[in-house]
Design a protein around this motif. Structure first.
Motif, PDB file in Angstrom:
ATOM      1  N   GLY A  60       0.794  -1.226   0.000  1.00 56.40           N
ATOM      2  CA  GLY A  60       0.000   0.000   0.000  1.00 56.40           C
ATOM      3  C   GLY A  60       0.823   1.270   0.000  1.00 56.40           C
ATOM      4  N   ARG A  61       2.125   1.134  -0.137  1.00 55.05           N
ATOM      5  CA  ARG A  61       3.025   2.285  -0.162  1.00 55.05           C
ATOM      6  C   ARG A  61       3.474   2.495  -1.595  1.00 55.05           C
ATOM      7  N   LEU A  62       3.386   3.716  -2.056  1.00 51.93           N
ATOM      8  CA  LEU A  62       3.622   3.995  -3.458  1.00 51.93           C
ATOM      9  C   LEU A  62       4.822   4.891  -3.688  1.00 51.93           C
ATOM     10  N   VAL A  63       5.540   4.600  -4.748  1.00 53.47           N
ATOM     11  CA  VAL A  63       6.640   5.440  -5.215  1.00 53.47           C
ATOM     12  C   VAL A  63       6.446   5.629  -6.717  1.00 53.47           C
ATOM     13  N   PRO A  64       7.146   6.603  -7.336  1.00 55.56           N
ATOM     14  CA  PRO A  64       6.948   6.853  -8.757  1.00 55.56           C
ATOM     15  C   PRO A  64       7.203   5.611  -9.607  1.00 55.56           C
ATOM     16  N   ASP A  65       6.338   5.388 -10.564  1.00 49.03           N
ATOM     17  CA  ASP A  65       6.499   4.255 -11.473  1.00 49.03           C
ATOM     18  C   ASP A  65       6.204   4.672 -12.906  1.00 49.03           C
ATOM     19  N   GLY A  66       6.414   5.936 -13.202  1.00 56.79           N
ATOM     20  CA  GLY A  66       6.096   6.455 -14.522  1.00 56.79           C
ATOM     21  C   GLY A  66       4.783   7.209 -14.524  1.00 56.79           C
ATOM     22  N   ILE A  67       3.963   7.005 -13.486  1.00 52.68           N
ATOM     23  CA  ILE A  67       2.685   7.704 -13.391  1.00 52.68           C
ATOM     24  C   ILE A  67       2.825   8.908 -12.463  1.00 52.68           C
ATOM     25  N   LEU A  68       3.498   8.721 -11.340  1.00 57.74           N
ATOM     26  CA  LEU A  68       3.713   9.801 -10.378  1.00 57.74           C
ATOM     27  C   LEU A  68       4.990  10.548 -10.727  1.00 57.74           C
ATOM     28  N   HIS A  69       5.092  11.792 -10.266  1.00 62.86           N
ATOM     29  CA  HIS A  69       6.330  12.542 -10.502  1.00 62.86           C
ATOM     30  C   HIS A  69       7.450  12.010  -9.621  1.00 62.86           C
ATOM     31  N   ALA A  70       8.670  12.175 -10.082  1.00 62.01           N
ATOM     32  CA  ALA A  70       9.839  11.744  -9.311  1.00 62.01           C
ATOM     33  C   ALA A  70       9.851  12.481  -7.981  1.00 62.01           C
ATOM     34  N   GLY A  71      10.094  11.753  -6.930  1.00 66.99           N
ATOM     35  CA  GLY A  71      10.137  12.337  -5.594  1.00 66.99           C
ATOM     36  C   GLY A  71       8.837  12.188  -4.832  1.00 66.99           C
ATOM     37  N   ALA A  72       7.784  11.683  -5.470  1.00 71.92           N
ATOM     38  CA  ALA A  72       6.501  11.489  -4.793  1.00 71.92           C
ATOM     39  C   ALA A  72       6.504  10.138  -4.086  1.00 71.92           C
ATOM     40  N   VAL A  73       6.150  10.157  -2.807  1.00 72.55           N
ATOM     41  CA  VAL A  73       5.982   8.926  -2.050  1.00 72.55           C
ATOM     42  C   VAL A  73       4.706   9.065  -1.231  1.00 72.55           C
ATOM     43  N   GLY A  74       3.995   7.974  -1.064  1.00 71.17           N
ATOM     44  CA  GLY A  74       2.781   8.102  -0.291  1.00 71.17           C
ATOM     45  C   GLY A  74       2.011   6.829  -0.120  1.00 71.17           C
ATOM     46  N   THR A  75       0.918   7.007   0.583  1.00 71.78           N
ATOM     47  CA  THR A  75      -0.053   5.952   0.783  1.00 71.78           C
ATOM     48  C   THR A  75      -1.320   6.443   0.094  1.00 71.78           C
ATOM     49  N   GLU A  76      -2.396   5.712   0.220  1.00 67.11           N
ATOM     50  CA  GLU A  76      -3.621   6.156  -0.426  1.00 67.11           C
ATOM     51  C   GLU A  76      -4.175   7.426   0.194  1.00 67.11           C
ATOM     52  N   GLY A  77      -3.739   7.768   1.400  1.00 62.72           N
ATOM     53  CA  GLY A  77      -4.274   8.947   2.067  1.00 62.72           C
ATOM     54  C   GLY A  77      -3.330  10.123   2.186  1.00 62.72           C
ATOM     55  N   SER A  78      -2.028   9.895   2.162  1.00 59.54           N
ATOM     56  CA  SER A  78      -1.049  10.970   2.372  1.00 59.54           C
ATOM     57  C   SER A  78       0.077  10.870   1.360  1.00 59.54           C
ATOM     58  N   TRP A  79       0.620  12.028   1.001  1.00 57.45           N
ATOM     59  CA  TRP A  79       1.730  12.092   0.048  1.00 57.45           C
ATOM     60  C   TRP A  79       2.785  13.055   0.548  1.00 57.45           C
ATOM     61  N   LEU A  80       4.032  12.756   0.219  1.00 55.97           N
ATOM     62  CA  LEU A  80       5.140  13.677   0.460  1.00 55.97           C
ATOM     63  C   LEU A  80       5.869  13.874  -0.857  1.00 55.97           C
ATOM     64  N   ASN A  81       6.402  15.076  -1.032  1.00 51.87           N
ATOM     65  CA  ASN A  81       7.222  15.380  -2.196  1.00 51.87           C
ATOM     66  C   ASN A  81       8.656  15.555  -1.691  1.00 51.87           C
ATOM     67  N   LEU A  82       9.516  14.612  -2.015  1.00 51.04           N
ATOM     68  CA  LEU A  82      10.903  14.653  -1.544  1.00 51.04           C
ATOM     69  C   LEU A  82      11.711  15.761  -2.202  1.00 51.04           C
ATOM     70  N   ASN A  83      11.144  16.447  -3.182  1.00 49.18           N
ATOM     71  CA  ASN A  83      11.829  17.570  -3.829  1.00 49.18           C
ATOM     72  C   ASN A  83      11.600  18.893  -3.104  1.00 49.18           C
ATOM     73  N   GLU A  84      10.742  18.903  -2.105  1.00 45.73           N
ATOM     74  CA  GLU A  84      10.450  20.128  -1.361  1.00 45.73           C
ATOM     75  C   GLU A  84      11.397  20.262  -0.171  1.00 45.73           C
ATOM     76  N   PRO A  85      12.074  21.395  -0.057  1.00 47.35           N
ATOM     77  CA  PRO A  85      12.996  21.592   1.065  1.00 47.35           C
ATOM     78  C   PRO A  85      12.341  21.397   2.438  1.00 47.35           C
ATOM     79  N   GLY A  86      11.078  21.762   2.584  1.00 49.44           N
ATOM     80  CA  GLY A  86      10.388  21.569   3.858  1.00 49.44           C
ATOM     81  C   GLY A  86      10.245  20.100   4.224  1.00 49.44           C
ATOM     82  N   THR A  87      10.012  19.267   3.230  1.00 57.37           N
ATOM     83  CA  THR A  87       9.929  17.825   3.459  1.00 57.37           C
ATOM     84  C   THR A  87      11.298  17.271   3.836  1.00 57.37           C
TER      85      THR A  87
END
Length: 125
Positions: A60-87
């Motif tokens: 249930g944990r998702l990482v980019p696979d060609g559909i999501l942008h690079a740096g996106a990680v998440g579950t079905e309810g929450s997402w983080l963008n690893l490209n954001e300095p705040g993250t």
């Protein structure tokens, strides 16, 4: 296959400068990708040690696979963008609180999902 940002970016936290980059690794097999993982690499400027925060796809944990942008990680309810300095700052703070020592010359690899819920809540993801 490994993809990562070309140039390390700078982050200043508590009067220390850190260098960080985001990348993606996977293995290709018969036209399909498997074992996808997104990673964040952080090191303090001038220190030999490195922190590698890895987000492995699965359960249930998702990482980019060609559909999501690079740096996106998440579950079905929450997402983080690893490209954001705040993250990156929130993940760095969690790693430091968890005992990561930037002066340790080794590479410390951490499961990013262990920190995910806390960082996502902090970031309002």
């Amino acid at each position: 296959m490994v993809r990562s940002s070309k140039k390390a970016r700078r982050l200043v936290a508590d009067e220390e400068t850190y260098l960080w980059s985001v990348g993606h690794r996977h293995h290709g097999e018969q036209g399909r990708y498997r074992d996808c993982r997104e990673f964040l690499s952080i090191r303090r400027l001038g220190a030999r040690g490195r922190l590698l925060i890895v987000f492995q796809e699965g359960a249930g944990r998702l990482v980019p696979d060609g559909i999501l942008h690079a740096g996106a990680v998440g579950t079905e309810g929450s997402w983080l963008n690893l490209n954001e300095p705040g993250t990156v700052r929130a993940l760095l703070d969690e790693a430091l609180t968890g005992g990561w020592q930037p002066d340790d010359p080794s590479t410390a690899e951490v499961d990013g999902w262990v920190m995910f819920d806390t960082v996502a809540a902090r970031r309002g993801a």
